[in-house]
Design a protein around this motif. Structure first.
Motif, PDB file in Angstrom:
ATOM      1  N   TYR A 195       0.828  -1.205   0.000  1.00  0.00           N
ATOM      2  CA  TYR A 195       0.000   0.000   0.000  1.00  0.00           C
ATOM      3  C   TYR A 195       0.868   1.262   0.000  1.00  0.00           C
ATOM      4  N   ALA A 196       2.040   1.185   0.646  1.00  0.00           N
ATOM      5  CA  ALA A 196       2.961   2.320   0.640  1.00  0.00           C
ATOM      6  C   ALA A 196       3.388   2.656  -0.785  1.00  0.00           C
ATOM      7  N   ARG A 197       3.587   1.640  -1.595  1.00  0.00           N
ATOM      8  CA  ARG A 197       3.953   1.870  -2.997  1.00  0.00           C
ATOM      9  C   ARG A 197       2.847   2.632  -3.717  1.00  0.00           C
ATOM     10  N   THR A 198       1.605   2.297  -3.385  1.00  0.00           N
ATOM     11  CA  THR A 198       0.477   3.014  -3.967  1.00  0.00           C
ATOM     12  C   THR A 198       0.491   4.470  -3.531  1.00  0.00           C
ATOM     13  N   MET A 199       0.754   4.701  -2.241  1.00  0.00           N
ATOM     14  CA  MET A 199       0.748   6.075  -1.722  1.00  0.00           C
ATOM     15  C   MET A 199       1.917   6.899  -2.260  1.00  0.00           C
ATOM     16  N   MET A 200       2.977   6.239  -2.705  1.00  0.00           N
ATOM     17  CA  MET A 200       4.108   6.961  -3.287  1.00  0.00           C
ATOM     18  C   MET A 200       4.042   6.950  -4.815  1.00  0.00           C
ATOM     19  N   ALA A 201       2.806   6.773  -5.329  1.00  0.00           N
ATOM     20  CA  ALA A 201       2.544   6.829  -6.775  1.00  0.00           C
ATOM     21  C   ALA A 201       3.398   5.842  -7.557  1.00  0.00           C
TER      22      ALA A 201
ATOM     23  N   THR B 241      10.748   5.556   6.347  1.00  0.00           N
ATOM     24  CA  THR B 241      11.800   6.132   7.175  1.00  0.00           C
ATOM     25  C   THR B 241      13.086   6.179   6.376  1.00  0.00           C
ATOM     26  N   VAL B 242      13.721   7.341   6.348  1.00  0.00           N
ATOM     27  CA  VAL B 242      14.985   7.483   5.641  1.00  0.00           C
ATOM     28  C   VAL B 242      16.089   6.913   6.517  1.00  0.00           C
ATOM     29  N   THR B 243      17.042   6.222   5.904  1.00  0.00           N
ATOM     30  CA  THR B 243      18.058   5.500   6.665  1.00  0.00           C
ATOM     31  C   THR B 243      19.310   6.346   6.882  1.00  0.00           C
ATOM     32  N   GLY B 244      20.131   5.886   7.819  1.00  0.00           N
ATOM     33  CA  GLY B 244      21.411   6.537   8.082  1.00  0.00           C
ATOM     34  C   GLY B 244      21.241   7.957   8.589  1.00  0.00           C
ATOM     35  N   SER B 245      22.141   8.833   8.161  1.00  0.00           N
ATOM     36  CA  SER B 245      22.100  10.229   8.597  1.00  0.00           C
ATOM     37  C   SER B 245      21.278  11.100   7.657  1.00  0.00           C
ATOM     38  N   ASN B 246      20.671  10.495   6.655  1.00  0.00           N
ATOM     39  CA  ASN B 246      19.846  11.257   5.710  1.00  0.00           C
ATOM     40  C   ASN B 246      18.613  11.825   6.407  1.00  0.00           C
ATOM     41  N   ARG B 247      18.128  12.935   5.886  1.00  0.00           N
ATOM     42  CA  ARG B 247      16.880  13.533   6.364  1.00  0.00           C
ATOM     43  C   ARG B 247      16.082  14.028   5.160  1.00  0.00           C
ATOM     44  N   LEU B 248      14.782  13.962   5.281  1.00  0.00           N
ATOM     45  CA  LEU B 248      13.876  14.410   4.230  1.00  0.00           C
ATOM     46  C   LEU B 248      13.420  15.836   4.509  1.00  0.00           C
ATOM     47  N   THR B 249      13.116  16.571   3.435  1.00  0.00           N
ATOM     48  CA  THR B 249      12.604  17.932   3.598  1.00  0.00           C
ATOM     49  C   THR B 249      11.371  18.165   2.717  1.00  0.00           C
ATOM     50  N   GLY B 250      10.648  17.111   2.435  1.00  0.00           N
ATOM     51  CA  GLY B 250       9.442  17.217   1.624  1.00  0.00           C
ATOM     52  C   GLY B 250       8.579  15.986   1.816  1.00  0.00           C
ATOM     53  N   SER B 251       7.438  15.969   1.153  1.00  0.00           N
ATOM     54  CA  SER B 251       6.508  14.859   1.284  1.00  0.00           C
ATOM     55  C   SER B 251       6.832  13.742   0.292  1.00  0.00           C
ATOM     56  N   LEU B 252       6.547  12.513   0.704  1.00  0.00           N
ATOM     57  CA  LEU B 252       6.746  11.347  -0.160  1.00  0.00           C
ATOM     58  C   LEU B 252       5.450  10.899  -0.829  1.00  0.00           C
ATOM     59  N   MET B 253       4.327  11.429  -0.387  1.00  0.00           N
ATOM     60  CA  MET B 253       3.053  11.008  -0.970  1.00  0.00           C
ATOM     61  C   MET B 253       2.923  11.544  -2.395  1.00  0.00           C
ATOM     62  N   GLY B 254       2.783  10.635  -3.339  1.00  0.00           N
ATOM     63  CA  GLY B 254       2.651  11.011  -4.723  1.00  0.00           C
ATOM     64  C   GLY B 254       3.953  11.349  -5.398  1.00  0.00           C
ATOM     65  N   ILE B 255       5.091  10.951  -4.815  1.00  0.00           N
ATOM     66  CA  ILE B 255       6.383  11.374  -5.353  1.00  0.00           C
ATOM     67  C   ILE B 255       6.737  10.674  -6.657  1.00  0.00           C
ATOM     68  N   GLY B 256       6.263   9.447  -6.844  1.00  0.00           N
ATOM     69  CA  GLY B 256       6.534   8.734  -8.090  1.00  0.00           C
ATOM     70  C   GLY B 256       8.028   8.550  -8.344  1.00  0.00           C
ATOM     71  N   THR B 257       8.465   8.860  -9.554  1.00  0.00           N
ATOM     72  CA  THR B 257       9.880   8.660  -9.932  1.00  0.00           C
ATOM     73  C   THR B 257      10.729   9.901  -9.674  1.00  0.00           C
ATOM     74  N   ARG B 258      10.175  10.925  -9.075  1.00  0.00           N
ATOM     75  CA  ARG B 258      10.941  12.127  -8.794  1.00  0.00           C
ATOM     76  C   ARG B 258      12.034  11.845  -7.751  1.00  0.00           C
ATOM     77  N   PRO B 259      13.086  12.660  -7.730  1.00  0.00           N
ATOM     78  CA  PRO B 259      14.150  12.460  -6.724  1.00  0.00           C
ATOM     79  C   PRO B 259      13.615  12.622  -5.315  1.00  0.00           C
ATOM     80  N   LEU B 260      14.160  11.885  -4.383  1.00  0.00           N
ATOM     81  CA  LEU B 260      13.760  12.038  -2.996  1.00  0.00           C
ATOM     82  C   LEU B 260      14.133  13.436  -2.500  1.00  0.00           C
ATOM     83  N   PRO B 261      13.277  14.055  -1.705  1.00  0.00           N
ATOM     84  CA  PRO B 261      13.571  15.388  -1.176  1.00  0.00           C
ATOM     85  C   PRO B 261      14.535  15.314   0.026  1.00  0.00           C
ATOM     86  N   LEU B 262      15.769  14.961  -0.268  1.00  0.00           N
ATOM     87  CA  LEU B 262      16.763  14.807   0.795  1.00  0.00           C
ATOM     88  C   LEU B 262      17.390  16.149   1.148  1.00  0.00           C
ATOM     89  N   ALA B 263      17.638  16.349   2.428  1.00  0.00           N
ATOM     90  CA  ALA B 263      18.308  17.569   2.873  1.00  0.00           C
ATOM     91  C   ALA B 263      19.747  17.561   2.379  1.00  0.00           C
TER      92      ALA B 263
END
Length: 295
Positions: A237-243, A272-294
């Motif tokens: 279902y997470a895959r569905t939510m991430m388009a 959940t982003v792994t390691g020391s990475n952090r997100l700065t945007g939403s993952l819902m509907g992100i599809g093939t776009r780059p992850l919004p990593l800080a």
């Protein structure tokens, strides 16, 4: 310029003022002042710059109590906004409908209709777990302000609102156009935990809720969140939510499912982003776009 010419021009100007000003001051305008007409009801897609009169949840009302709906100020969808009109009922605030009982009934229908308005995936059962989108959106109903009510307007409108911040741009079909606005996300600075305060999803964070699930008939206790079938159901279902975005080996994301004391059968599916990475945007509907990593 010749001094005499300049003096003559000055004299003409003074005489002109002497003639015109008294005439203007003495002119009488006949008529009765009329107030500007009250604005009409909103229409679906109208954006709200503000809301006022939101009900106090600490006040206990009887089911038949009269209710004054909150009001909203229409603004530009360029933002910043607090909500957006989803639908309008022409008679929703007439006296027969303006009760707590009617408000509760309308609130349920409004909450359901916002899902379609946002175009997010529908509730779906996967391997015995019923998942629904983990949105940070809210919904409410608004009604006429004092001027509109005095003009005889009795409408009510269903509005969708952001949970954590103001936003810009229309929410109509937002999921189909890319990542949902951060105002509709539920994010945590660390792992998902109901004991930890949420932060806006445009601030560096480690986790975002993607869905909530109900496991009917599942056994209670911590082991519930550890079962492979639950994790697999959450991932699907997470895959569905991430388009359609699949989390693969080497991806800095991990999909997790946990039970957080909301009942023995209530689950939270998160990314959940792994390691020391952090997100700065939403993952819902992100599809093939780059992850919004800080950075």
């Amino acid at each position: 310029m010749d001094r005499r010419l300049a003096g003559a021009l000055l004299l003409v100007g003074v005489l002109t003022c002497a003639l015109v000003v008294p005439a203007a001051l003495g002119r009488t305008v006949v008529g009765v002042p009329v107030a500007a007409p009250a604005p009409g009801p909103p229409v679906p897609g109208d954006c709200l710059a503000s809301m006022a009169g939101i009900a106090d949840s600490s006040v206990v009302y009887s089911q038949a109590s009269a209710l004054q709906l909150p009001t909203g100020t229409i603004g530009s969808c360029a933002g910043p906004m607090v909500g957006e009109v989803v639908s309008v009922d022409p008679t929703g605030s007439e006296p027969a409908n303006a009760t707590i009982n009617s408000y509760v009934t309308g609130a349920k229908a409004c909450a359901t209709s916002t899902i379609g308005y946002l175009a997010v995936p529908a509730t779906r059962t996967v391997d015995g777990i019923t998942w629904k989108p983990g949105l940070g959106s809210g919904s409410d109903q608004i009604g006429p302000d004092a001027r509109q009510a005095a003009a005889g307007q009795q409408w009510s409108a269903c509005v969708v609102t952001g949970a954590t911040s103001r936003y810009s741009g229309s929410l109509r079909g937002a999921f189909a156009h890319g990542p949902l606005p951060v105002a509709l996300g539920l994010c945590w600075p660390g792992g998902v935990s109901m004991a930890t305060e949420l932060i806006p999803c445009d601030q560096p964070h480690q986790s975002q809720l993607l869905a909530t699930g109900v496991a009917s008939g599942a056994a209670p206790g911590p082991a519930l969140a550890e079962r492979t079938v639950l994790t697999a159901s959450c991932r699907q279902y997470a895959r569905t939510m991430m388009a359609g975005r699949a989390v693969t080996a080497g991806d800095p994301l991990a999909i997790q499912v946990v039970a957080q004391g909301l009942g023995p059968q209530v689950l939270l599916c998160s990314a959940t982003v792994t390691g020391s990475n952090r997100l700065t945007g939403s993952l819902m509907g992100i599809g093939t776009r780059p992850l919004p990593l800080a950075n």
